[in-house]
Design a protein around this motif. Structure first.
Motif, PDB file in Angstrom:
ATOM      1  N   ALA A 194       0.914  -1.321  -0.145  1.00 57.14           N
ATOM      2  CA  ALA A 194      -0.027   0.220  -0.144  1.00 57.14           C
ATOM      3  C   ALA A 194       0.985   1.147   0.117  1.00 57.14           C
ATOM      4  O   ALA A 194       0.594   2.270  -0.697  1.00 57.14           O
ATOM      5  N   SER A 195       1.781   1.141   0.606  1.00 51.74           N
ATOM      6  CA  SER A 195       2.944   2.405   0.977  1.00 51.74           C
ATOM      7  C   SER A 195       3.583   2.697  -0.261  1.00 51.74           C
ATOM      8  O   SER A 195       3.724   3.585  -1.174  1.00 51.74           O
ATOM      9  N   SER A 196       4.105   1.437  -0.829  1.00 52.12           N
ATOM     10  CA  SER A 196       4.754   1.690  -2.328  1.00 52.12           C
ATOM     11  C   SER A 196       3.916   1.888  -3.258  1.00 52.12           C
ATOM     12  O   SER A 196       4.246   2.616  -4.226  1.00 52.12           O
ATOM     13  N   GLY A 197       2.732   1.455  -3.198  1.00 55.22           N
ATOM     14  CA  GLY A 197       1.823   1.681  -4.340  1.00 55.22           C
ATOM     15  C   GLY A 197       1.348   3.230  -4.634  1.00 55.22           C
ATOM     16  O   GLY A 197       1.212   3.601  -5.711  1.00 55.22           O
ATOM     17  N   TYR A 198       1.153   3.736  -3.429  1.00 55.94           N
ATOM     18  CA  TYR A 198       1.240   5.422  -3.342  1.00 55.94           C
ATOM     19  C   TYR A 198       2.106   6.043  -4.221  1.00 55.94           C
ATOM     20  O   TYR A 198       1.907   7.040  -5.101  1.00 55.94           O
ATOM     21  N   ILE A 199       3.443   5.659  -3.976  1.00 57.10           N
ATOM     22  CA  ILE A 199       4.666   6.352  -4.475  1.00 57.10           C
ATOM     23  C   ILE A 199       4.478   6.033  -5.948  1.00 57.10           C
ATOM     24  O   ILE A 199       4.576   6.953  -6.882  1.00 57.10           O
ATOM     25  N   THR A 200       4.381   4.784  -6.509  1.00 53.97           N
ATOM     26  CA  THR A 200       4.542   4.499  -7.735  1.00 53.97           C
ATOM     27  C   THR A 200       3.377   4.973  -8.676  1.00 53.97           C
ATOM     28  O   THR A 200       3.505   5.380  -9.763  1.00 53.97           O
ATOM     29  N   GLY A 201       2.070   4.930  -8.169  1.00 53.45           N
ATOM     30  CA  GLY A 201       1.038   5.457  -8.688  1.00 53.45           C
ATOM     31  C   GLY A 201       0.978   6.982  -8.913  1.00 53.45           C
ATOM     32  O   GLY A 201       0.696   7.317 -10.076  1.00 53.45           O
ATOM     33  N   SER A 202       1.697   7.700  -8.085  1.00 49.80           N
ATOM     34  CA  SER A 202       1.792   9.066  -8.277  1.00 49.80           C
ATOM     35  C   SER A 202       2.769   9.529  -9.133  1.00 49.80           C
ATOM     36  O   SER A 202       2.653  10.298 -10.061  1.00 49.80           O
ATOM     37  N   ILE A 203       4.010   8.648  -9.328  1.00 48.79           N
ATOM     38  CA  ILE A 203       4.998   8.827 -10.436  1.00 48.79           C
ATOM     39  C   ILE A 203       4.489   8.742 -11.846  1.00 48.79           C
ATOM     40  O   ILE A 203       4.970   9.394 -12.782  1.00 48.79           O
ATOM     41  N   ALA A 204       3.727   7.642 -11.941  1.00 48.30           N
ATOM     42  CA  ALA A 204       3.345   7.055 -13.299  1.00 48.30           C
ATOM     43  C   ALA A 204       2.068   8.103 -13.589  1.00 48.30           C
ATOM     44  O   ALA A 204       1.443   7.880 -15.013  1.00 48.30           O
ATOM     45  N   SER A 205       1.256   8.756 -12.883  1.00 53.42           N
ATOM     46  CA  SER A 205       0.287   9.601 -13.185  1.00 53.42           C
ATOM     47  C   SER A 205       0.254  10.599 -14.334  1.00 53.42           C
ATOM     48  O   SER A 205      -0.656  10.291 -15.220  1.00 53.42           O
ATOM     49  N   PRO A 206       1.528  11.152 -14.784  1.00 53.71           N
ATOM     50  CA  PRO A 206       1.248  12.096 -16.067  1.00 53.71           C
ATOM     51  C   PRO A 206       1.292  11.214 -17.286  1.00 53.71           C
ATOM     52  O   PRO A 206       0.490  11.746 -18.172  1.00 53.71           O
ATOM     53  N   TRP A 207       1.876  10.062 -17.242  1.00 54.99           N
ATOM     54  CA  TRP A 207       1.631   9.274 -18.468  1.00 54.99           C
ATOM     55  C   TRP A 207       0.282   8.601 -18.676  1.00 54.99           C
ATOM     56  O   TRP A 207      -0.114   8.707 -19.618  1.00 54.99           O
ATOM     57  N   GLU A 208      -0.241   8.300 -17.507  1.00 53.52           N
ATOM     58  CA  GLU A 208      -1.773   8.005 -17.595  1.00 53.52           C
ATOM     59  C   GLU A 208      -2.550   8.805 -18.174  1.00 53.52           C
ATOM     60  O   GLU A 208      -3.639   8.568 -18.898  1.00 53.52           O
TER      61      GLU A 208
ATOM     62  N   GLY B 166      -2.080   8.067  -6.653  1.00 55.23           N
ATOM     63  CA  GLY B 166      -1.357   7.306  -5.658  1.00 55.23           C
ATOM     64  C   GLY B 166      -2.425   6.720  -4.722  1.00 55.23           C
ATOM     65  O   GLY B 166      -2.134   5.579  -4.422  1.00 55.23           O
ATOM     66  N   VAL B 167      -3.220   7.231  -4.411  1.00 53.21           N
ATOM     67  CA  VAL B 167      -4.434   6.341  -3.453  1.00 53.21           C
ATOM     68  C   VAL B 167      -5.052   5.382  -4.162  1.00 53.21           C
ATOM     69  O   VAL B 167      -5.146   4.276  -3.661  1.00 53.21           O
ATOM     70  N   ARG B 168      -5.280   5.458  -5.516  1.00 49.00           N
ATOM     71  CA  ARG B 168      -5.809   4.406  -6.253  1.00 49.00           C
ATOM     72  C   ARG B 168      -4.914   3.124  -6.287  1.00 49.00           C
ATOM     73  O   ARG B 168      -5.425   1.986  -6.113  1.00 49.00           O
ATOM     74  N   ASN B 169      -3.831   3.715  -6.653  1.00 47.62           N
ATOM     75  CA  ASN B 169      -2.799   2.332  -6.713  1.00 47.62           C
ATOM     76  C   ASN B 169      -2.346   1.757  -5.294  1.00 47.62           C
ATOM     77  O   ASN B 169      -1.936   0.742  -5.367  1.00 47.62           O
TER      78      ASN B 169
END
Length: 316
Positions: A121-135, A182-185
């Motif tokens: 959950a903690s790592s997912g927030y970080i990775t989801g935030s990073i990939a957001s612009p591409w999404e 990030g929350v979603r991921n």
């Protein structure tokens, strides 16, 4: 505290490399699913709309309408940013989850299953935030939404946001969408890696191969690996779907539009109260998309792991 960095690197490479064929094979489902999320259409209407190449987003988060010629190629529009997003997401997702799970398990004393849920959950927030612009770019391009930033890459998003909202407003415009993703991921990754851990244990996959590696190249191991990845992905999709709809609708406008005024969970609850079960339109398409994509990644994991082991030895 001991973290096996070689394992983290292998897991990250498995997630990134495995995402390429998985995304390409499942992208048509992603395009259909996003149209349903943005328009609330039934599956048959969404398929026709994608084929025609038009876009009619929800009026509450209005977007321009553009048209193109009818073609099966429309089902693969946005495939390039989709692959870019998935490689960025899943390589960091698998790497960060591996490191975070080891941290919670070895340093904080969580049992392996709990560590998989909480650490991811903690790592997912970080990775989801990073990939957001591409999404965000993937949604703009694949749904043919009229925006000056569409098709101009991640830099184009920031340039347009700065032009309309100023420097501070640009960071707020992009940052709020990054937080929502990030929350979603965090929800997705926690469910995916936790359920996968349970299924892998149930399938007697060795603990050393948990969270990405698979195992040997035997048929039974391949089936177990693909099964665990696929079922865990479909479960996670179902759990986080309503929040994902909220995130997608914030992407349905370019950075030149108004900055989102409410948080992702507040927006999700508002949509659910207004639309009821219609909010889950597109769940079937997304379940198929992620089932295909992650099953392919799971089937490839043993082969990718064996190849990487030639160059990155496991820490003892």
């Amino acid at each position: 505290m001991h973290i096996d960095y070689a394992k983290c690197s292998r897991d990250g490479m498995i997630g990134g490399v495995g995402a390429i064929p998985g995304t390409l094979f499942a992208h048509f489902c992603d395009v259909i699913k996003m149209r349903q999320q943005l328009t609330g259409e039934k599956l048959s209407s969404a398929i026709r709309g994608v084929y025609r190449g038009d876009c009619r987003a929800k009026s509450s988060i209005s977007a321009g309408t553009t048209a193109t010629f009818a073609s099966l190629k429309n089902f693969f529009a946005g495939a390039v940013p989709a692959v870019q997003q998935k490689v960025a997401t899943r390589s960091t997702m698998f790497l960060a989850s591996s490191a975070s799970v080891q941290l919670f398990e070895n340093k904080l004393g969580f049992n392996p299953t709990s560590a998989a849920f909480v650490g991811s959950a903690s790592s997912g927030y970080i990775t989801g935030s990073i990939a957001s612009p591409w999404e965000w770019q993937k949604v703009l391009v694949s749904q043919r939404i009229k925006s000056p930033a569409a098709g101009n890459g991640v830099v184009g998003l920031f340039v347009e946001a700065k032009r309309h909202h100023g420097s501070v407003g640009a960071f707020e415009c992009v940052g709020k969408r990054m937080h929502a993703a990030g929350v979603r991921n965090a929800i997705f990754d926690s469910t995916f890696f936790g359920v996968k851990r349970i299924l892998e244990n149930w399938n007697n996959v060795s603990k050393s191969s948990t969270c990405s590696e698979g195992g040997g190249k035997t048929k039974s191991t391949l089936v177990s690996s693909g099964f665990a990845y696929g079922v865990a992905a479909v479960t996670a999709v179902t759990v986080d779907y309503a929040v994902d709809v909220s995130v997608k609708r914030t992407y349905a406008t370019g950075p030149e539009s108004a900055i989102p005024s409410v948080g992702v969970l507040h927006h999700t609850l508002h949509m659910a109260s207004r639309e009821g079960l219609k909010i889950f339109r597109g769940l079937g398409a997304k379940s198929v998309e992620f089932g295909i994509s992650y099953t392919i990644t799971g089937l490839m994991a043993p082969y990718i792991s064996s190849f990487i082991n030639l160059y990155i030895p496991t820490e003892q």
